[in-house]
Design a protein around this motif. Structure first.
Motif, mmCIF file in Angstrom:
data_model
loop_
_atom_site.group_PDB
_atom_site.id
_atom_site.type_symbol
_atom_site.label_atom_id
_atom_site.label_comp_id
_atom_site.label_asym_id
_atom_site.label_seq_id
_atom_site.Cartn_x
_atom_site.Cartn_y
_atom_site.Cartn_z
ATOM 1 N N SER A 92 0.756 -1.242 0.011
ATOM 2 C CA SER A 92 0.073 0.064 0.156
ATOM 3 C C SER A 92 0.892 1.346 0.089
ATOM 4 O O SER A 92 2.299 0.991 0.108
ATOM 5 C CB SER A 92 -0.930 0.034 1.272
ATOM 6 N N GLY A 95 3.067 1.649 5.097
ATOM 7 C CA GLY A 95 2.652 0.605 6.350
ATOM 8 C C GLY A 95 2.245 -0.701 5.850
ATOM 9 O O GLY A 95 2.712 -1.395 4.796
ATOM 10 N N THR A 96 1.454 -1.323 6.517
ATOM 11 C CA THR A 96 0.978 -2.497 6.359
ATOM 12 C C THR A 96 -0.500 -2.453 5.431
ATOM 13 O O THR A 96 -1.291 -1.931 5.811
ATOM 14 C CB THR A 96 0.816 -3.307 7.573
ATOM 15 N N VAL A 99 -4.404 -2.499 6.760
ATOM 16 C CA VAL A 99 -4.823 -1.935 8.079
ATOM 17 C C VAL A 99 -5.036 -0.510 7.778
ATOM 18 O O VAL A 99 -4.114 0.182 7.318
ATOM 19 C CB VAL A 99 -3.365 -1.932 8.896
ATOM 20 N N SER A 100 -6.312 -0.094 7.728
ATOM 21 C CA SER A 100 -7.019 0.971 7.179
ATOM 22 C C SER A 100 -6.402 1.401 5.729
ATOM 23 O O SER A 100 -6.110 2.431 5.294
ATOM 24 C CB SER A 100 -6.479 2.132 8.214
ATOM 25 N N ASN A 124 4.311 -0.179 10.575
ATOM 26 C CA ASN A 124 2.683 0.088 10.862
ATOM 27 C C ASN A 124 2.744 1.189 11.819
ATOM 28 O O ASN A 124 3.204 1.494 12.901
ATOM 29 C CB ASN A 124 2.025 -0.993 11.564
ATOM 30 N N ALA A 125 1.971 2.336 11.416
ATOM 31 C CA ALA A 125 1.878 3.567 12.140
ATOM 32 C C ALA A 125 1.328 3.469 13.636
ATOM 33 O O ALA A 125 2.012 4.139 14.483
ATOM 34 C CB ALA A 125 0.988 4.680 11.300
ATOM 35 N N TYR A 171 -6.631 6.758 13.987
ATOM 36 C CA TYR A 171 -5.857 7.379 12.936
ATOM 37 C C TYR A 171 -6.844 8.845 12.679
ATOM 38 O O TYR A 171 -8.059 8.693 12.658
ATOM 39 C CB TYR A 171 -5.969 6.593 11.517
ATOM 40 N N GLU A 172 -6.183 9.796 12.235
ATOM 41 C CA GLU A 172 -6.837 10.926 11.949
ATOM 42 C C GLU A 172 -6.065 11.734 10.965
ATOM 43 O O GLU A 172 -4.898 11.894 10.965
ATOM 44 C CB GLU A 172 -7.286 11.708 13.312
ATOM 45 N N ALA A 197 0.839 11.453 18.250
ATOM 46 C CA ALA A 197 2.244 10.766 17.500
ATOM 47 C C ALA A 197 2.062 11.144 16.157
ATOM 48 O O ALA A 197 1.206 10.804 15.194
ATOM 49 C CB ALA A 197 2.182 9.433 17.666
ATOM 50 N N ARG A 198 2.866 12.362 15.817
ATOM 51 C CA ARG A 198 2.698 13.091 14.472
ATOM 52 C C ARG A 198 3.858 12.931 13.821
ATOM 53 O O ARG A 198 4.940 12.696 14.055
ATOM 54 C CB ARG A 198 2.457 14.288 14.971
ATOM 55 N N LYS A 202 9.321 10.810 10.314
ATOM 56 C CA LYS A 202 9.856 11.921 9.384
ATOM 57 C C LYS A 202 10.565 12.940 10.139
ATOM 58 O O LYS A 202 10.787 13.102 11.297
ATOM 59 C CB LYS A 202 8.375 12.317 8.726
ATOM 60 N N GLU A 229 0.545 13.956 9.500
ATOM 61 C CA GLU A 229 -0.285 12.505 9.632
ATOM 62 C C GLU A 229 -0.150 12.244 11.177
ATOM 63 O O GLU A 229 0.769 12.407 11.948
ATOM 64 C CB GLU A 229 0.237 11.452 8.882
ATOM 65 N N PHE A 230 -1.254 11.823 11.564
ATOM 66 C CA PHE A 230 -1.537 11.609 13.095
ATOM 67 C C PHE A 230 -1.790 10.242 13.400
ATOM 68 O O PHE A 230 -2.784 9.655 13.001
ATOM 69 C CB PHE A 230 -2.481 12.670 13.656
ATOM 70 N N VAL A 231 -1.398 9.719 14.676
ATOM 71 C CA VAL A 231 -2.009 8.593 15.395
ATOM 72 C C VAL A 231 -2.255 9.378 16.685
ATOM 73 O O VAL A 231 -1.608 10.049 17.350
ATOM 74 C CB VAL A 231 -1.073 7.475 15.593
HETATM 75 N N1 SAM Z 1 -1.458 0.872 6.510
HETATM 76 C C1 SAM Z 1 -0.896 2.095 7.210
HETATM 77 C C2 SAM Z 1 -0.426 1.388 8.342
HETATM 78 O O1 SAM Z 1 -0.014 0.312 8.527
HETATM 79 O O2 SAM Z 1 -0.192 2.325 9.656
HETATM 80 C C3 SAM Z 1 -2.052 2.949 7.351
HETATM 81 C C4 SAM Z 1 -2.433 3.603 6.287
HETATM 82 S S1 SAM Z 1 -3.900 4.799 6.774
HETATM 83 C C5 SAM Z 1 -4.590 5.138 5.100
HETATM 84 C C6 SAM Z 1 -3.040 6.292 6.720
HETATM 85 C C7 SAM Z 1 -3.097 6.945 8.198
HETATM 86 O O3 SAM Z 1 -2.225 6.340 9.039
HETATM 87 C C8 SAM Z 1 -2.732 8.324 8.300
HETATM 88 O O4 SAM Z 1 -3.887 9.162 8.094
HETATM 89 C C9 SAM Z 1 -2.219 8.531 9.788
HETATM 90 O O5 SAM Z 1 -3.479 8.696 10.933
HETATM 91 C C10 SAM Z 1 -1.608 7.313 10.050
HETATM 92 N N2 SAM Z 1 -0.249 7.385 9.530
HETATM 93 C C11 SAM Z 1 0.450 6.859 8.578
HETATM 94 N N3 SAM Z 1 1.921 7.172 8.409
HETATM 95 C C12 SAM Z 1 1.929 7.885 9.673
HETATM 96 C C13 SAM Z 1 3.119 8.653 10.216
HETATM 97 N N4 SAM Z 1 4.283 8.619 9.594
HETATM 98 N N5 SAM Z 1 2.672 9.375 11.363
HETATM 99 C C14 SAM Z 1 1.697 9.346 11.781
HETATM 100 N N6 SAM Z 1 0.675 8.871 11.413
HETATM 101 C C15 SAM Z 1 0.962 7.973 10.393
#
Ligand code: SAM
Length: 294
Positions: A92, A95-96, A99-100, A124-125, A171-172, A197-198, A202, A229-231
């Motif tokens: 994708s 990440g994984t 998962v979302s 995975n975030a 996730y947001e 966790a932003r 990065k 991007e936020f967790v």
């Molecule tokens: N498949 C991914 C995983 O394994 O974490 C998640 C994909 S989902 C479409 C994307 C969301 O993951 C973002 O909106 C954010 O909430 C979170 N995310 C992805 N990368 C991130 C990062 N570097 N820092 C914080 N949150 C992240």
């Protein structure tokens, strides 16, 4: 049968890729991406960038787009190729997969045909955030994305209120961060701790913990804190002390509940066992709520 590069024919590899820092990818993942016949990717350009970033040539590897709008038809094609003995990797954007992110449907359909699926773990975030949060609890609950409308979001959050002893992970998107935190505050109150966790892995990675009552001020003190991007992680809540109820009374109540509406079951269980009706009712409601959530 594995080839020289360790790739088995007719196999789907589910490959975790970085969530920001390009180097967060395993040696095995790189080996597989360079050796498969096809890569199913959320975005072709993104996959090409990933390969180029690791000096892997995309020229001999077919990249097939697989996203939320075409997953069904792409799965059909991929299954055909797997049945012809091709090795395929699924990735994708970050990440994984699954998962979302797209991928779960493909994996379900491939497994339903009894074709091999091999996970190749990576970033995975949610887990990345959890690992650096400093939060301690016996359980965590990964929710993913909350609904985008406030009323629905508050209802979903309220449904998580009784998930005690559990870290909640969301996730947001950046453009909803303020309204999401506002809703968390409305549902959970000012005292529960939140961790932002932003931009993990990065340049502007930030991990910040504060009570929900201070969260909006923290976000608004610097506009940059609302970007990226936020967790979001909510600290676990202690379960309220449960009143002692004898195992016999609980057993009687459970048996009666299978046949009777709740109120009648409680009334009868109280009469049979001598246990307090109020205590039994409160416990039954709590268990009902918890069952609905898990
Ligand atoms: N498949 C991914 C995983 O394994 O974490 C998640 C994909 S989902 C479409 C994307 C969301 O993951 C973002 O909106 C954010 O909430 C979170 N995310 C992805 N990368 C991130 C990062 N570097 N820092 C914080 N949150 C992240």
């Amino acid at each position: 049968m594995p080839t020289a590069a360790g790739i088995a024919k007719g196999t789907l590899y589910v490959v975790g890729t970085p969530i920001g820092n390009l180097r967060d990818i395993s040696l095995r993942a790189l080996e597989i991406l360079s050796a498969v016949d096809c890569i199913a990717a959320e975005h072709v350009q993104h996959a090409q960038k990933l390969l180029a970033g690791h000096m892997l040539s995309a020229s001999h590897t077919r990249i097939l787009p697989l996203h939320q709008h075409n997953e069904g038809s792409a799965a059909y094609k991929i299954i055909e190729w797997l049945e012809q003995g091709k090795a395929i990797a699924l990735i994708s954007d970050a990440g994984t997969p699954g998962v979302s992110d797209p991928g779960a449907l493909l994996v379900q359909q491939v497994r339903a045909r009894n074709l091999p699926v091999v996970p190749v773990p990576g970033a995975n975030a949610a887990l990345c955030a959890l690992s650096a949060s400093g939060l301690i609890a016996p359980h965590f609950f990964f929710y993913g994305f909350l609904p985008t409308k406030s009323g629905e979001r508050q209802r979903k959050l309220a449904g998580l209120k009784t998930l005690y002893a559990c870290i909640l992970i969301f996730y947001e998107a950046p453009h909803r961060i303020l309204e999401c935190v506002t809703d968390m505050l409305a549902v959970f109150g000012t005292g529960r701790e939140i961790t932002f966790a932003r931009e993990l892995t990065k340049l502007f990675e930030t991990i910040h913990t504060c009570p929900l009552g201070e969260a909006l001020d923290w976000l608004q003190a610097d506009e940059n804190r609302q970007r990226g991007e936020f967790v979001l992680l909510l600290a676990p809540l202690e379960a309220p002390q449960q009143e002692e109820i004898s195992p016999q009374a609980m057993q009687t109540l459970a048996t009666l509940q299978r046949e009777l509406p709740l109120k009648q079951a409680v009334q009868l269980a109280a009469e049979i066992t001598g246990e307090s009706r109020k205590k039994l009712y409160a416990r039954a409601l709590l268990e009902q709520k918890t069952k609905k959530l898990i």
